[in-house]
Design a protein around this motif. Sequence first.
Motif, PDB file in Angstrom:
ATOM      1  N   ILE A 170      53.087  48.856  34.332  1.00 41.09           N
ATOM      2  CA  ILE A 170      53.666  50.002  33.295  1.00 41.09           C
ATOM      3  C   ILE A 170      53.231  49.768  32.248  1.00 41.09           C
ATOM      4  O   ILE A 170      52.513  48.886  31.688  1.00 41.09           O
ATOM      5  CB  ILE A 170      55.194  49.997  33.371  1.00 41.09           C
ATOM      6  CG1 ILE A 170      55.699  48.599  32.767  1.00 41.09           C
ATOM      7  CG2 ILE A 170      55.804  50.162  34.827  1.00 41.09           C
ATOM      8  CD1 ILE A 170      57.262  48.777  32.792  1.00 41.09           C
ATOM      9  N   PRO A 171      53.043  50.774  31.188  1.00 40.41           N
ATOM     10  CA  PRO A 171      52.599  50.698  29.902  1.00 40.41           C
ATOM     11  C   PRO A 171      53.518  50.143  28.903  1.00 40.41           C
ATOM     12  O   PRO A 171      53.125  49.659  27.702  1.00 40.41           O
ATOM     13  CB  PRO A 171      52.215  52.332  29.686  1.00 40.41           C
ATOM     14  CG  PRO A 171      53.031  53.205  30.311  1.00 40.41           C
ATOM     15  CD  PRO A 171      53.155  52.209  31.586  1.00 40.41           C
ATOM     16  N   GLU A 177      49.667  46.196  22.097  1.00 40.43           N
ATOM     17  CA  GLU A 177      48.198  46.109  22.168  1.00 40.43           C
ATOM     18  C   GLU A 177      47.503  47.359  21.704  1.00 40.43           C
ATOM     19  O   GLU A 177      48.020  48.326  21.539  1.00 40.43           O
ATOM     20  CB  GLU A 177      47.745  45.662  23.781  1.00 40.43           C
ATOM     21  CG  GLU A 177      48.606  44.444  24.204  1.00 40.43           C
ATOM     22  CD  GLU A 177      47.388  43.194  23.840  1.00 40.43           C
ATOM     23  OE1 GLU A 177      46.511  43.370  23.193  1.00 40.43           O
ATOM     24  OE2 GLU A 177      47.976  42.253  24.354  1.00 40.43           O
ATOM     25  N   PRO A 178      46.232  47.161  21.331  1.00 42.99           N
ATOM     26  CA  PRO A 178      45.313  48.101  20.948  1.00 42.99           C
ATOM     27  C   PRO A 178      45.332  49.380  22.201  1.00 42.99           C
ATOM     28  O   PRO A 178      45.190  49.116  23.132  1.00 42.99           O
ATOM     29  CB  PRO A 178      43.900  47.738  20.727  1.00 42.99           C
ATOM     30  CG  PRO A 178      44.196  46.286  20.411  1.00 42.99           C
ATOM     31  CD  PRO A 178      45.419  45.787  21.031  1.00 42.99           C
ATOM     32  N   PRO A 179      45.788  50.449  21.847  1.00 42.02           N
ATOM     33  CA  PRO A 179      45.819  51.727  22.810  1.00 42.02           C
ATOM     34  C   PRO A 179      44.609  51.869  23.428  1.00 42.02           C
ATOM     35  O   PRO A 179      44.263  51.912  24.754  1.00 42.02           O
ATOM     36  CB  PRO A 179      46.082  52.898  21.817  1.00 42.02           C
ATOM     37  CG  PRO A 179      46.916  52.340  20.859  1.00 42.02           C
ATOM     38  CD  PRO A 179      46.119  51.054  20.429  1.00 42.02           C
ATOM     39  N   GLY A 205      51.724  39.078  33.333  1.00 42.07           N
ATOM     40  CA  GLY A 205      51.094  38.382  32.085  1.00 42.07           C
ATOM     41  C   GLY A 205      50.058  39.560  31.367  1.00 42.07           C
ATOM     42  O   GLY A 205      50.237  40.515  31.333  1.00 42.07           O
ATOM     43  N   HIS A 206      48.925  38.840  31.019  1.00 45.94           N
ATOM     44  CA  HIS A 206      47.801  39.384  30.617  1.00 45.94           C
ATOM     45  C   HIS A 206      47.754  39.912  29.058  1.00 45.94           C
ATOM     46  O   HIS A 206      46.886  39.927  28.177  1.00 45.94           O
ATOM     47  CB  HIS A 206      47.355  40.699  31.550  1.00 45.94           C
ATOM     48  CG  HIS A 206      46.032  41.141  31.532  1.00 45.94           C
ATOM     49  ND1 HIS A 206      45.214  40.100  31.382  1.00 45.94           N
ATOM     50  CD2 HIS A 206      45.389  42.344  31.785  1.00 45.94           C
ATOM     51  CE1 HIS A 206      43.882  40.964  31.184  1.00 45.94           C
ATOM     52  NE2 HIS A 206      44.088  42.073  31.473  1.00 45.94           N
ATOM     53  N   ALA A 207      49.208  40.759  28.729  1.00 41.52           N
ATOM     54  CA  ALA A 207      48.953  41.408  27.390  1.00 41.52           C
ATOM     55  C   ALA A 207      49.608  40.671  26.477  1.00 41.52           C
ATOM     56  O   ALA A 207      51.053  40.506  26.499  1.00 41.52           O
ATOM     57  CB  ALA A 207      49.730  42.629  27.585  1.00 41.52           C
ATOM     58  N   HIS A 208      49.060  39.664  25.623  1.00 43.71           N
ATOM     59  CA  HIS A 208      49.509  38.872  24.993  1.00 43.71           C
ATOM     60  C   HIS A 208      50.294  39.175  23.756  1.00 43.71           C
ATOM     61  O   HIS A 208      51.286  38.560  23.218  1.00 43.71           O
ATOM     62  CB  HIS A 208      48.424  37.769  24.291  1.00 43.71           C
ATOM     63  CG  HIS A 208      47.768  37.134  25.177  1.00 43.71           C
ATOM     64  ND1 HIS A 208      46.654  36.091  24.939  1.00 43.71           N
ATOM     65  CD2 HIS A 208      47.622  37.039  26.725  1.00 43.71           C
ATOM     66  CE1 HIS A 208      46.155  35.498  25.979  1.00 43.71           C
ATOM     67  NE2 HIS A 208      46.765  36.179  27.138  1.00 43.71           N
TER      68      HIS A 208
END
Length: 242
Positions: A170-171, A177-179, A205-208
């Motif tokens: 999901i977003p 994070e930068p769009p 995970g992945h999106a710090h």
Amino acid sequence: MAEGEANGTLRVACIGDIHVKEDHAAPYRELFGEISREADVLVLAGDLTDLGKPREAEILAEDLRACSIPVVAVLGNHDYECGCVEEVSRILRAAGVRLLDGTSCEIGGVGFVGVKGFGGGFGRRMLGAFGEPAIKGFVQEAMTEAMRLENAMRSVRQGRVLVVLHYAPIPETIEGEPPEIFPFLGSSRLAETIDRFKVSAIVHGHAHRGRYEGRTPGGAPVYNVARHIEKPTGKPYTVLEI
């Protein structure tokens, strides 16, 4: 039997993006020991190594000796970097890690379903399979991961299910994070697949620099457990009761 299992609740500690490097000695040994006292199961949500090197996997395997509870994991994109994913997987499985790759396992009455996932974007802005072969190949990879997730979901018979991903479904949990890079951080195809089933929670995970919590369109709770994300525990990991 651990206390959590005895009362019908499994305490699952979740952390992603630990990025073990080959020049760091015992980076997580103390943390894994702590987690063993706080939870019944440890879940690692991808990017276990920094560059996908076998030596990095060996260091992680050595640190996991301090972990006295079952360990469930999926790989992340960093674990593929050096082209040694088979050797990295072998090392981790030899250390007792239940490495999920379109597969499932059961611990304490809870089903764990795992797949790395892939990018592709979200909602109406999700990338379609149109145009150059490279674009079609990218979209096909996302669709293949979603299909492997669905097949794994169908193999689970437990009423309580935790879905383990690396990429976001999901977003909401990648906000911050930068769009411009959202399409490379996850895909709605994962959430669409999950929402065909009843699940207790999803971790990724992945999106710090993302956000800790969100929900799929079907209402399933989603948690971004990347090490860098602030969590209710105040620790680099979160503990879910399932």
